[in-house]
Each structure stands twice: as C-alpha cells, then as structure tokens.
Write a protein that holds these residues in place. Sequence first.
Motif, mmCIF file in Angstrom:
data_model
loop_
_atom_site.group_PDB
_atom_site.id
_atom_site.type_symbol
_atom_site.label_atom_id
_atom_site.label_comp_id
_atom_site.label_asym_id
_atom_site.label_seq_id
_atom_site.Cartn_x
_atom_site.Cartn_y
_atom_site.Cartn_z
ATOM 1 N N ASP A 99 -56.895 32.628 -4.146
ATOM 2 C CA ASP A 99 -57.776 31.761 -3.355
ATOM 3 C C ASP A 99 -58.488 32.541 -2.261
ATOM 4 N N ASN A 164 -54.002 24.418 4.890
ATOM 5 C CA ASN A 164 -54.123 23.146 4.172
ATOM 6 C C ASN A 164 -55.429 23.077 3.388
ATOM 7 N N HIS A 165 -56.494 23.648 3.968
ATOM 8 C CA HIS A 165 -57.776 23.653 3.250
ATOM 9 C C HIS A 165 -57.680 24.543 2.009
ATOM 10 N N LYS A 167 -55.115 25.275 0.344
ATOM 11 C CA LYS A 167 -54.251 24.652 -0.655
ATOM 12 C C LYS A 167 -54.878 23.394 -1.225
ATOM 13 N N GLY A 168 -55.944 22.912 -0.588
ATOM 14 C CA GLY A 168 -56.657 21.753 -1.109
ATOM 15 C C GLY A 168 -56.119 20.412 -0.635
ATOM 16 N N SER A 169 -55.193 20.413 0.341
ATOM 17 C CA SER A 169 -54.636 19.128 0.776
ATOM 18 C C SER A 169 -55.533 18.433 1.811
ATOM 19 N N THR A 170 -56.257 19.208 2.615
ATOM 20 C CA THR A 170 -57.289 18.610 3.478
ATOM 21 C C THR A 170 -58.534 19.467 3.336
#
Length: 245
Positions: A99, A164-165, A167-170
């Motif tokens: 990523d 978090n971004h 990882k795609g959670s927010t």
Amino acid sequence: MIATVATVAFLGLEARPVEVQCQLVAGLPNFIVVGLADKAVAESRERVRNAIAAIGLSLPPKRITVNLSPADLPKEGSHYDLPIALALLAAMGVVDAEDLAEHLVVGELGLDGRVAPVPGVLLAALHAASRGLTLICPAAQGAEAAWAGSEGVLAAPDLLGLINHLKGSTILPRPQPGEAEPPRQGPDLVQVKGQETAKRALEIAAAGGHNLLMIGPPGAGKSLMASCLPGILPPLTPAEALGIM
Ligand SMILES: Nc1ncnc2c1ncn2[C@@H]1O[C@H](COP(=O)(O)OP(=O)(O)OP(=O)(O)O)[C@@H](O)[C@H]1O
Ligand SMILES: [Mg+2]
C-alpha cells in the motif's frame, strides 16, 4: 523483510529522491538510523518511538535498523519522521508494504502521533507528481500541496488517521488548493489622463500576452502605466503562479 518508503531530501530548491529502508532482525533490542542523517533526523527515533506508543503499539524487541538511501546524500530536517514511522510499521506488519509503494511521504511527528507541518511540502508535492506518486503530507499543508496540481495528495492529521486510511477503514478528505494571497491593488488605468494610444497598446498586450516596449521622456507616465498592467491581466493559473514564485 525490508520495508521501504519513498521520501525526499531538499538540496536548495531541488527535491532529491530518498528511500527509507527498515529492517527488523533478531538480536539485542536497538533502534538505529543510518544514512548521513543530521541531528534532527537522529532525534526522529524518539519521536517515532513515542508516536507509535501513542497509538497503542510498542516496538518489537528486535534490532531495528533504518537506512536512508542514498547513504552519501546529506539528510536534514524533521520531515523524515513520518516516512521512518511508516517504514517501521510496514516492517512490523501493521500496514501493508504494498500500500505504501505508490506514496511519497513527508511529515514531522509529535509525541502524541500528530503530524506536524514541515518546510518544503510544495517541492515534495511537485516531485511526487513528476514521479506519479501520491503525496502523504501533514494535514495543515494539504491545501499547499494540492497546488502542485496532482490528483493524489493525502493530508494526514495524525498517525492513527493515516493508518486507518491506508487500511481502508476511514477515508481522509482530499485537500483542495488553498486560497492564494489576494493580489495587491495597484494603480488603475482610470488614473491615467489621456494617453489613449498607450492605454490601448497596454490592453492589447495584456489580452494577447505580448511584450511591451515603452519609450518616452521622463515624467510621461511610463512607470505609472506599467504599474497598471497587473490589474488588467487575467488571474494566474496554479501552474503559472508556481512558475513565477
Ligand atoms: N497621463 C498621466 N495621467 C496621470 N498622471 C500622470 C500621467 N503621466 C504622468 N503622470 C504622473 O506623473 C508622475 C511621473 O510619471 P512616471 O513616473 O510614470 O513617469 P516615467 O515616464 O516613468 O518617467 P521616467 O522616464 O523618469 O521614469 C507620476 O506621479 C505619474 O502619476
Ligand atoms: Mg519611470
């Protein structure tokens, strides 16, 4: 496994590519930064250690080596904190190393994990755009970085928000180019008495983007009319504004 994160070193008005490499090996627990780093970069170990502790993680009891490559290029400044932290988190398996591959990272870390502004973000953004990478920069400088005209700017408020971004959670909001300083109001053409031909030449030059040569005796109003020109020129595009900066 070696985790790598792209960042830059500033040499005057030039941004040179730098790769932050991080490796964890078994051995006496230690955390060292090598690669011609100055005092601010060497101290980044403490900021990184504390910022990672602030998000509830502890460093693995291993020998942590961070190398700033190319090793013969001097590295100055605190903007290596965030790339070092991300390389370390990737080596720890907290974020996916893949990523991070299409990002270029600059930012200083606070002990609480906040990402603080650093000098040279616009340069880094131009460099990232030229390499087709997304820039990760401090939240406070997102509007500045967006001026580089590239689509990909990630303005990170803190380390946790950024993880978090990734990882795609927010999802972090995409920054928009900030307001430029409003142009200073110079004299206006209405202040110029007479001189109809000269005023017309001024308007044609401004509209068509032509050069102007003013010839006349002292006191004829050449300087006055030249100072009226910015007022009738169209506003600069972001690329033009950067060009004359
Ligand atoms: N057509 C005009 N309308 C109003 N003010 C004028 C006009 N021409 C000259 N002036 C005034 O006269 C003064 C001298 O003008 P300016 O400094 O523009 O002359 P210049 O042509 O640049 O002279 P120099 O060749 O000595 O640089 C300024 O205060 C300017 O405002
Ligand atoms: Mg003059």
